[in-house]
Design a protein around this motif. Structure first.
Motif, PDB file in Angstrom:
ATOM      1  N   GLU B   8     -18.725  73.920  -9.368  1.00 54.08           N
ATOM      2  CA  GLU B   8     -19.487  75.177  -9.366  1.00 54.08           C
ATOM      3  C   GLU B   8     -19.523  75.760 -10.783  1.00 54.08           C
ATOM      4  N   TRP B   9     -18.404  75.653 -11.478  1.00 53.89           N
ATOM      5  CA  TRP B   9     -18.354  76.218 -12.823  1.00 53.89           C
ATOM      6  C   TRP B   9     -19.394  75.591 -13.731  1.00 53.89           C
ATOM      7  N   VAL B  10     -19.394  74.263 -13.787  1.00 60.21           N
ATOM      8  CA  VAL B  10     -20.296  73.604 -14.736  1.00 60.21           C
ATOM      9  C   VAL B  10     -21.753  73.755 -14.326  1.00 60.21           C
ATOM     10  N   LEU B  11     -22.013  73.827 -13.037  1.00 62.61           N
ATOM     11  CA  LEU B  11     -23.395  74.035 -12.622  1.00 62.61           C
ATOM     12  C   LEU B  11     -23.894  75.390 -13.131  1.00 62.61           C
ATOM     13  N   HIS B  12     -23.094  76.425 -12.939  1.00 68.29           N
ATOM     14  CA  HIS B  12     -23.510  77.748 -13.402  1.00 68.29           C
ATOM     15  C   HIS B  12     -23.556  77.790 -14.931  1.00 68.29           C
ATOM     16  N   CYS B  13     -22.591  77.156 -15.584  1.00 69.05           N
ATOM     17  CA  CYS B  13     -22.594  77.154 -17.047  1.00 69.05           C
ATOM     18  C   CYS B  13     -23.834  76.441 -17.576  1.00 69.05           C
ATOM     19  N   ALA B  14     -24.177  75.320 -16.971  1.00 70.87           N
ATOM     20  CA  ALA B  14     -25.360  74.594 -17.417  1.00 70.87           C
ATOM     21  C   ALA B  14     -26.610  75.444 -17.210  1.00 70.87           C
ATOM     22  N   ALA B  15     -26.658  76.139 -16.085  1.00 74.31           N
ATOM     23  CA  ALA B  15     -27.813  77.006 -15.835  1.00 74.31           C
ATOM     24  C   ALA B  15     -27.876  78.124 -16.872  1.00 74.31           C
ATOM     25  N   SER B  16     -26.708  78.646 -17.274  1.00 73.69           N
ATOM     26  CA  SER B  16     -26.706  79.699 -18.287  1.00 73.69           C
ATOM     27  C   SER B  16     -27.155  79.159 -19.633  1.00 73.69           C
ATOM     28  N   LEU B  42     -11.911  75.090 -18.347  1.00 71.21           N
ATOM     29  CA  LEU B  42     -13.369  75.005 -18.406  1.00 71.21           C
ATOM     30  C   LEU B  42     -13.810  74.159 -19.599  1.00 71.21           C
ATOM     31  N   ALA B  43     -13.118  74.334 -20.723  1.00 68.95           N
ATOM     32  CA  ALA B  43     -13.461  73.555 -21.909  1.00 68.95           C
ATOM     33  C   ALA B  43     -13.337  72.062 -21.628  1.00 68.95           C
ATOM     34  N   LYS B  44     -12.293  71.728 -20.868  1.00 65.29           N
ATOM     35  CA  LYS B  44     -12.098  70.311 -20.539  1.00 65.29           C
ATOM     36  C   LYS B  44     -13.279  69.758 -19.758  1.00 65.29           C
ATOM     37  N   GLN B  45     -13.793  70.545 -18.843  1.00 68.79           N
ATOM     38  CA  GLN B  45     -14.918  70.078 -18.041  1.00 68.79           C
ATOM     39  C   GLN B  45     -16.186  69.988 -18.878  1.00 68.79           C
ATOM     40  N   LEU B  46     -16.358  70.933 -19.785  1.00 69.05           N
ATOM     41  CA  LEU B  46     -17.544  70.883 -20.646  1.00 69.05           C
ATOM     42  C   LEU B  46     -17.480  69.651 -21.548  1.00 69.05           C
ATOM     43  N   GLN B  47     -16.271  69.269 -21.911  1.00 64.87           N
ATOM     44  CA  GLN B  47     -16.129  68.015 -22.668  1.00 64.87           C
ATOM     45  C   GLN B  47     -16.672  66.841 -21.872  1.00 64.87           C
ATOM     46  N   ALA B  48     -16.352  66.824 -20.575  1.00 65.94           N
ATOM     47  CA  ALA B  48     -16.838  65.731 -19.734  1.00 65.94           C
ATOM     48  C   ALA B  48     -18.364  65.710 -19.721  1.00 65.94           C
ATOM     49  N   LEU B  49     -18.969  66.894 -19.666  1.00 63.54           N
ATOM     50  CA  LEU B  49     -20.432  66.950 -19.685  1.00 63.54           C
ATOM     51  C   LEU B  49     -20.966  66.445 -21.021  1.00 63.54           C
ATOM     52  N   THR B  50     -20.248  66.735 -22.090  1.00 58.42           N
ATOM     53  CA  THR B  50     -20.677  66.251 -23.402  1.00 58.42           C
ATOM     54  C   THR B  50     -20.610  64.734 -23.465  1.00 58.42           C
ATOM     55  N   LYS B  51     -19.500  64.188 -22.951  1.00 58.70           N
ATOM     56  CA  LYS B  51     -19.361  62.721 -22.942  1.00 58.70           C
ATOM     57  C   LYS B  51     -20.469  62.068 -22.127  1.00 58.70           C
ATOM     58  N   ALA B  52     -20.880  62.756 -21.069  1.00 57.15           N
ATOM     59  CA  ALA B  52     -21.925  62.200 -20.212  1.00 57.15           C
ATOM     60  C   ALA B  52     -23.317  62.355 -20.817  1.00 57.15           C
ATOM     61  N   GLY B  53     -23.399  63.055 -21.945  1.00 57.35           N
ATOM     62  CA  GLY B  53     -24.693  63.197 -22.596  1.00 57.35           C
ATOM     63  C   GLY B  53     -25.535  64.329 -22.051  1.00 57.35           C
TER      64      GLY B  53
END
Lengths: 155, 155
Positions: B8-16, B42-53
């Motif tokens: 839920e966190w990353v979905l909302h962050c991505a939308a923001s 949260l930073a750790k999860q955003l890292q995962a999104l970065t790795k995923a491109g």
DNA sequence: GCAGATCTACTCGGATAGGTGGTGTCCGAGTGCCTTGGG
DNA sequence: CCCAAGGCACTCGGACACCACCTATCCGAGTAGATCTGC
């Protein structure tokens, strides 16, 4: 997102029970031997299926498990949700109402868009599983398989 | 079957992040304050999104995260699988080849019917999420929301 | 006034502990079947 | 030979440890910008 390992166990066990003749039962020990699974833990999962109304259990000698209803009326969804629980994988905790960017309550009357889209995907998953019954599974295995299953499972 | 809370966190962050103007970035600390979330995790999860491109990160002052591609080319599936991993929830361990009822190898050339049906359901779930992009999400929020998000998030 | 180097403050990135739920195991309660004794 | 009562063996049902993954946190490496100095 991971389904319990026991999901595969109960799916195969249910398919095996669907191959028995009406009135016959198979015990947890027999099913465990048939697939080389830990018997006590498998029994625990079969209990869950019984509670969910998918299987019927009878105690005493010659007792065991059998399908609670005709194979055509038991869907894969019912089996999976019996062991995994009916909880949705995505849980909306309304973080949009927390923190600096918290939205006023009046803007949160309807469920948030992201939660709705995630729920839609889950519904698609459930519909797919609800569209397959144990009878459909039996239709896709060789015609001589049930006899073999009965012989080895109960023999 | 449960998705991580951080989904839920990353979905909302991505939308923001999708509501920012081109070139702007938001740091993990800013996003955490915006939703009242634990900043380091949260930073750790955003890292995962970065790795995923999905996201692009820049370090140093005025650095932070931004979308790696246009919002229309980022689907909810890519975001979810970035934090949860691409693994399928149902893992077929071929128990049909074990135990007393073990099938001969020649009967197991094709994947077992149950595994196929479970894979079909998972594909339906993935297709549903792949059909929704961040741009679609932005289309369903009030027109004045992006300005408010930018003001509060970066202010 | 301008250019360069330095210095600082801010960012991400990976490695490190703790809690919850699935995994595996055990023993007790209940029931149908078999045996056995009597009629 | 038939029947009934008792015993028994087998079944499910629930309660108890163990382990992996998610949750949460910390500190270090790197960089863009701002500052300061010298020309």
């Amino acid at each position: 997102m991971k389904l319990p390992t026991s999901t595969e166990w109960v799916l195969h066990c249910a398919a095996s029970l669907a191959q028995l003749q009406s009135g016959d039962t198979a015990s947890a020990a027999q099913l465990a031997a048939y697939y080389d699974l830990p018997a006590p833990y498998l029994a625990k999962q079969l209990q869950a299926l019984t509670k969910a109304g998918v299987l019927a259990a009878s105690t005493g000698p010659r007792g065991g498990f059998r399908l609670a209803r005709p194979a055509a009326e038991i869907t894969l969804l019912q089996i999976v949700e019996a062991v995994d629980g009916p909880a949705r994988p995505y849980e909306c905790r309304e973080i949009r109402q927390q923190g600096r960017g918290a939205l006023p309550r009046e803007d949160c009357q309807d469920t948030c868009v992201l939660a709705r889209k995630m729920a839609d995907a889950h519904d698609a998953w459930r519909r797919s599983l609800a569209g397959v019954s144990l009878a459909d599974i039996l239709d896709e295995i060789p015609a001589d398989a049930p006899a073999r299953t009965r012989r080895i499972l109960m023999g």
